[in-house]
Design a protein around this motif. Structure first.
Motif, PDB file in Angstrom:
ATOM      1  N   LYS B   9     -11.005  13.682   1.737  1.00 35.61           N
ATOM      2  CA  LYS B   9     -10.133  13.835   0.571  1.00 35.61           C
ATOM      3  C   LYS B   9      -9.641  15.263   0.459  1.00 35.61           C
ATOM      4  N   PHE B  34       3.273   7.777  11.201  1.00 35.65           N
ATOM      5  CA  PHE B  34       3.950   8.915  10.601  1.00 35.65           C
ATOM      6  C   PHE B  34       2.935   9.790   9.854  1.00 35.65           C
ATOM      7  N   TYR B  36       3.308  12.201   6.432  1.00 30.60           N
ATOM      8  CA  TYR B  36       4.135  12.665   5.331  1.00 30.60           C
ATOM      9  C   TYR B  36       3.392  13.788   4.625  1.00 30.60           C
ATOM     10  N   TYR B  86      -0.353  12.711   3.964  1.00 28.40           N
ATOM     11  CA  TYR B  86      -0.593  11.276   4.052  1.00 28.40           C
ATOM     12  C   TYR B  86      -0.262  10.779   5.455  1.00 28.40           C
ATOM     13  N   MET B  90       3.705   2.046   9.878  1.00 31.00           N
ATOM     14  CA  MET B  90       4.784   1.101   9.627  1.00 31.00           C
ATOM     15  C   MET B  90       4.414  -0.215  10.295  1.00 31.00           C
ATOM     16  N   THR B  96       5.620   0.044   5.056  1.00 34.80           N
ATOM     17  CA  THR B  96       4.801   1.205   5.407  1.00 34.80           C
ATOM     18  C   THR B  96       3.547   1.240   4.550  1.00 34.80           C
ATOM     19  N   ILE B  97       2.413   1.393   5.225  1.00 33.38           N
ATOM     20  CA  ILE B  97       1.110   1.451   4.556  1.00 33.38           C
ATOM     21  C   ILE B  97       0.583   2.869   4.670  1.00 33.38           C
ATOM     22  N   PHE B  98       0.079   3.391   3.561  1.00 33.90           N
ATOM     23  CA  PHE B  98      -0.382   4.768   3.511  1.00 33.90           C
ATOM     24  C   PHE B  98      -1.898   4.850   3.416  1.00 33.90           C
ATOM     25  N   GLY B  99      -2.419   5.950   3.939  1.00 35.85           N
ATOM     26  CA  GLY B  99      -3.808   6.283   3.691  1.00 35.85           C
ATOM     27  C   GLY B  99      -3.964   6.906   2.312  1.00 35.85           C
ATOM     28  N   ALA B 100      -5.199   7.230   1.955  1.00 36.14           N
ATOM     29  CA  ALA B 100      -5.485   7.773   0.625  1.00 36.14           C
ATOM     30  C   ALA B 100      -5.072   9.239   0.493  1.00 36.14           C
ATOM     31  N   GLY B 101      -4.796   9.881   1.619  1.00 32.47           N
ATOM     32  CA  GLY B 101      -4.334  11.259   1.570  1.00 32.47           C
ATOM     33  C   GLY B 101      -5.459  12.272   1.736  1.00 32.47           C
TER      34      GLY B 101
END
Lengths: 115, 108
Positions: B9, B34, B36, B86, B90, B96-101
């Protein structure tokens, strides 16, 4: 340069109110998305649209609906706002379906607080 | 199931130190990945994409299909690299699915 504009930066609404979040993009992108961004959870997809009047549920559509009457505009609707919908909402757009190198272009976000 | 995992995190490093932000994915198809980045008070924006095999702001990321990883690396961190990062997958064409960052903090 792509511009994705969200109509409000901050919103405060009461529980039970109907809430509209508006998003406009100016680059003729086919795809538009609504995400909510929460600490520790990242971005979660609510709804997306790949064409006018077309919509698809994302991972967390419950309590939300969307409208896409024009290609450039994608609205997120909270039919009856609840406190657990307090969040940052991000709109995004992308060019062309099923294509490599079609990254998302994001708006500045709308921070919604439901009291 | 399609999933993106960012195990950290928060990552704190000193200026000039190497940095690696970890990302693992789960996807049965051919992944498009990707990174971001969101700087303070700015909108979320694309940093780099695996298909381009490019270096942006000194950052690189290599897709390792065997380990299902797409870690972001930079040899010498700068204070201006402090931001939220992040990792994203895709899946199915354009979803598009993102991680928790991971929040990167570069100390002077």
């Amino acid at each position: 340069d792509v511009k994705v504009t969200q109509s409000s930066r901050y919103l405060v609404k009461r529980t039970g109110e109907k809430v509209f979040l508006e998003c406009v993009q100016d680059m003729d992108h086919e795809n538009m998305f609504w995400y909510r961004q929460d600490p520790g959870l990242g971005l979660r997809l609510i709804y997306f649209s790949y064409d006018v009047k077309m919509k698809e549920k994302g991972d967390i559509p419950e309590g939300y609906s969307v409208s896409r009457e024009k290609k450039e505009r994608f609205s997120l609707i909270l039919e009856s706002a609840s406190t657990n919908q307090t969040s940052m909402y991000l709109c995004a757009s992308s060019l062309i379906r099923s294509s490599y190198n079609s990254p998302l272009h994001f708006g500045n976000g709308t921070r919604l607080t439901v009291t | 199931a399609q999933r993106v995992t960012q195990p950290e995190k928060l990552l704190s490093v000193f200026k000039g130190a190497p940095v690696e932000l970890k990302c693992n994915y789960s996807y049965s198809g051919s992944p498009e990945l990707f990174w971001y980045v969101q700087y303070s008070r700015q909108r979320l924006q694309l940093l780099l994409r695996h298909i381009s095999r490019e270096s942006i702001k000194g950052f690189t990321a290599d897709l390792n299909k065997g380990e299902t990883s797409f870690h972001l690396k930079k040899p010498f961190a700068q204070e201006e690299d402090s931001a939220m990062y992040y990792c994203a997958l895709m899946a199915g064409g354009f979803k598009t699915i993102f991680g928790a960052g991971t929040r990167l903090f570069v100390k002077a």
